[in-house]
Design an enzyme around this catalytic site. Structure first.
Site, PDB file in Angstrom:
ATOM      1  N   ALA A  41       0.821  -1.217   0.000  1.00  0.00           N
ATOM      2  CA  ALA A  41       0.000   0.000   0.000  1.00  0.00           C
ATOM      3  C   ALA A  41       0.852   1.264   0.000  1.00  0.00           C
ATOM      4  CB  ALA A  41      -0.920   0.019   1.215  1.00  0.00           C
ATOM      5  N   ALA A  46       6.113   1.401   6.052  1.00  0.00           N
ATOM      6  CA  ALA A  46       7.027   0.384   5.525  1.00  0.00           C
ATOM      7  C   ALA A  46       7.193   0.514   4.012  1.00  0.00           C
ATOM      8  CB  ALA A  46       6.544  -1.014   5.893  1.00  0.00           C
ATOM      9  N   CYS A  47       6.090   0.755   3.321  1.00  0.00           N
ATOM     10  CA  CYS A  47       6.163   0.886   1.859  1.00  0.00           C
ATOM     11  C   CYS A  47       6.912   2.153   1.455  1.00  0.00           C
ATOM     12  CB  CYS A  47       4.766   0.835   1.251  1.00  0.00           C
ATOM     13  SG  CYS A  47       3.991  -0.795   1.474  1.00  0.00           S
ATOM     14  N   ALA A  48       6.761   3.214   2.236  1.00  0.00           N
ATOM     15  CA  ALA A  48       7.511   4.448   1.963  1.00  0.00           C
ATOM     16  C   ALA A  48       9.000   4.201   2.166  1.00  0.00           C
ATOM     17  CB  ALA A  48       7.025   5.569   2.864  1.00  0.00           C
ATOM     18  N   ALA A  51      10.213   2.165  -0.845  1.00  0.00           N
ATOM     19  CA  ALA A  51      10.234   2.997  -2.059  1.00  0.00           C
ATOM     20  C   ALA A  51      11.389   3.986  -2.017  1.00  0.00           C
ATOM     21  CB  ALA A  51       8.911   3.729  -2.209  1.00  0.00           C
TER      22      ALA A  51
END
Length: 157
Positions: A41, A46-48, A51
């Site tokens: 998401a 965590a995804c930031a 990325a």
């Protein structure tokens, strides 16, 4: 659910819209090495982190001939916002129906706090210039994954 990919498999082709609404296909990356990473998401911590790690390693990856594509079940609008928030410099692709994630075995059963559900499995697939899987990593961690991938690809000396 599709079986997990292994090195030597043909990478499933796809065409998805990126964060600008432009269509991007795996076929358009033929002739180059491509890192495809699946994340759950946009705009989550965590995804930031993951990325931003790819963003910060992009010059090294590109110098070694790799393109980077991030894929999530987010909408194009959510991806556009995420790219702006984190100053991302590579395409994020919208797989709202999770068809591509399913084809790459990056969608399946997950367990969290005793609950079982279907969702995106954080995964990274590296595709060689001929469209074959060179590396397939499933259930990767958001933090430290890019550094490990760089070591696995022998980009860090």
């Amino acid at each position: 659910m599709a079986e997990r990919l292994i090195p030597g498999d043909t990478a499933p082709d796809f065409t998805l819209k990126d964060h600008t609404g432009r269509e991007v296909s795996l076929a358009s990356h033929r002739g180059r090495k491509t890192v495809i990473y699946f994340y759950p998401a946009a705009s989550t911590p965590a995804c930031a982190k993951q990325a931003c790690d790819f963003r910060d390693s992009l010059a090294t990856l590109q110098a070694a001939g790799y393109d980077v594509l991030g894929i999530s079940p987010d909408t194009v609008k959510d991806l556009e916002k995420f790219v702006a928030e984190e100053s991302l410099t590579f395409p994020l692709l919208s797989d709202e129906g999770h068809h591509v994630a399913e084809a790459y075995a990056a969608w399946g059963e997950k367990k969290n706090y005793g609950r079982t559900y279907q969702g995106l499995i954080r995964s990274t697939i590296v595709v060689d210039p001929d469209g074959k899987v060179a590396v397939a990593q499933y259930n990767v961690r958001a933090t430290g994954h890019v550094a490990k991938l760089r070591r696995d690809l022998k980009l860090d000396k």
